[in-house]
Design an enzyme around this catalytic site. Structure first.
Site, PDB file in Angstrom:
ATOM      1  N   ASP A 107       0.852  -1.203   0.000  1.00 33.63           N
ATOM      2  CA  ASP A 107       0.000   0.000   0.000  1.00 33.63           C
ATOM      3  C   ASP A 107       0.881   1.245   0.000  1.00 33.63           C
ATOM      4  O   ASP A 107       2.021   1.203   0.476  1.00 33.63           O
ATOM      5  CB  ASP A 107      -0.823   0.096   1.288  1.00 33.63           C
ATOM      6  CG  ASP A 107      -1.669  -1.113   1.525  1.00 33.63           C
ATOM      7  OD1 ASP A 107      -2.057  -1.753   0.551  1.00 33.63           O
ATOM      8  OD2 ASP A 107      -1.928  -1.391   2.717  1.00 33.63           O
TER       9      ASP A 107
HETATM   10  N1  URA Z   1      -0.857  -5.870   4.202  1.00 34.49           N
HETATM   11  C1  URA Z   1      -1.332  -4.619   4.182  1.00 34.49           C
HETATM   12  O1  URA Z   1      -2.303  -4.331   4.844  1.00 34.49           O
HETATM   13  N2  URA Z   1      -0.700  -3.713   3.426  1.00 34.49           N
HETATM   14  C2  URA Z   1       0.373  -3.976   2.695  1.00 34.49           C
HETATM   15  O2  URA Z   1       0.920  -3.098   2.025  1.00 34.49           O
HETATM   16  C3  URA Z   1       0.872  -5.284   2.723  1.00 34.49           C
HETATM   17  C4  URA Z   1       0.228  -6.218   3.489  1.00 34.49           C
END
Ligand code: URA
Length: 245
Positions: A107
């Site tokens: 993310d």
């Molecule tokens: N889990 C998440 O919530 N975000 C990420 O970027 C990777 C794993």
């Protein structure tokens, strides 16, 4: 036998399996296959063709122009190649040529290790759920998760897209969890923590399979070593080798 292409021992030596002489022995000992068939000494391969060379059963990338980068993604940089909103992207951090893509995603708010490569075959296998490559995260969460909440995270959480698989979870500090999962669902760690009442305040990926690098700073990247690439190939060469125990 084809007399086109490069001699297999030369290809293997370039990949770091040892001197040409040692690579000849690997071939003579029957430890090297080309497209699943044990290679004979004198075998040549076209490194630009789609042949799969394997040593001791583990495929090795033989294309000379394959690159593998380990990036420590800073928060605020996004994982897609093109962002209509013109935010900075991970491909702007690493060299532009040859073009690479990220293996899986993090993310925008998530920091930490991201593998980038132009090796589509390895990328595909690393992200495929059947290989279950482990990803480890440090999650700073709101509040202090109880033992019950941690147990729930370990056993699986019912999310809107189905239950999560078993995970390894431990509290390294009262508000800091180390979470190891082998799925790659969208915002999975954030949704898991939210579901037990402890939303994530900061999330950092600290390991992908065998890849770790505590010295790599946010925004820095480096090439993977031959040994690291080979270790990843071994991980995805054996579907069961990388599951949380
Ligand atoms: N889990 C998440 O919530 N975000 C990420 O970027 C990777 C794993």
């Amino acid at each position: 036998m084809s007399d086109e292409g490069e001699r297999l021992q030369k290809v293997l030596a370039r990949l770091g399996f040892g001197s040409r002489r040692i690579c000849e022995e690997l071939i003579a000992d029957g430890r090297v296959t080309v497209d699943g068939v044990v290679a004979e000494l004198g075998r040549r391969v076209d490194v630009d063709a789609d042949v799969v060379v394997a040593v001791d059963g583990a495929p090795v990338g033989i294309k000379p122009d394959l690159v593998y980068y380990l990036l420590n993604k800073p928060a605020g940089v996004i994982t897609t190649a093109n962002d209509p909103q013109k935010r900075s992207t991970v491909v702007e951090i690493v060299p532009r040529e040859p073009r690479v893509f990220s293996v899986g995603r993090l993310d925008g708010d998530t920091e930490g290790l991201l593998l980038m490569t132009n090796d589509g075959q390895l990328a595909h296998r690393l992200t495929h759920p059947s290989f279950g490559v482990e990803k480890e995260y440090l999650a700073e969460v709101a509040g202090q998760p109880s033992r019950g909440a941690i147990r729930q995270l370990r056993d699986g959480i019912e999310l809107e897209d189905g239950p999560t698989a078993r995970a390894r979870v431990s509290a390294v500090q009262p508000s800091m969890l180390r979470i190891t999962i082998h799925e790659g669902r969208n915002r999975q760690v954030r949704r898991m923590c939210e579901a037990v009442g402890h939303p994530v305040k900061r999330l950092v990926r600290t390991r992908i399979g065998s890849l770790v690098d505590p010295k790599l700073k946010p925004g820095e990247w480096r090439d993977l070593s031959r040994e690291e690439v080979r270790a990843l190939e071994v991980v995805v060469g054996d579907e069961k080798s990388d599951r949380p125990k």
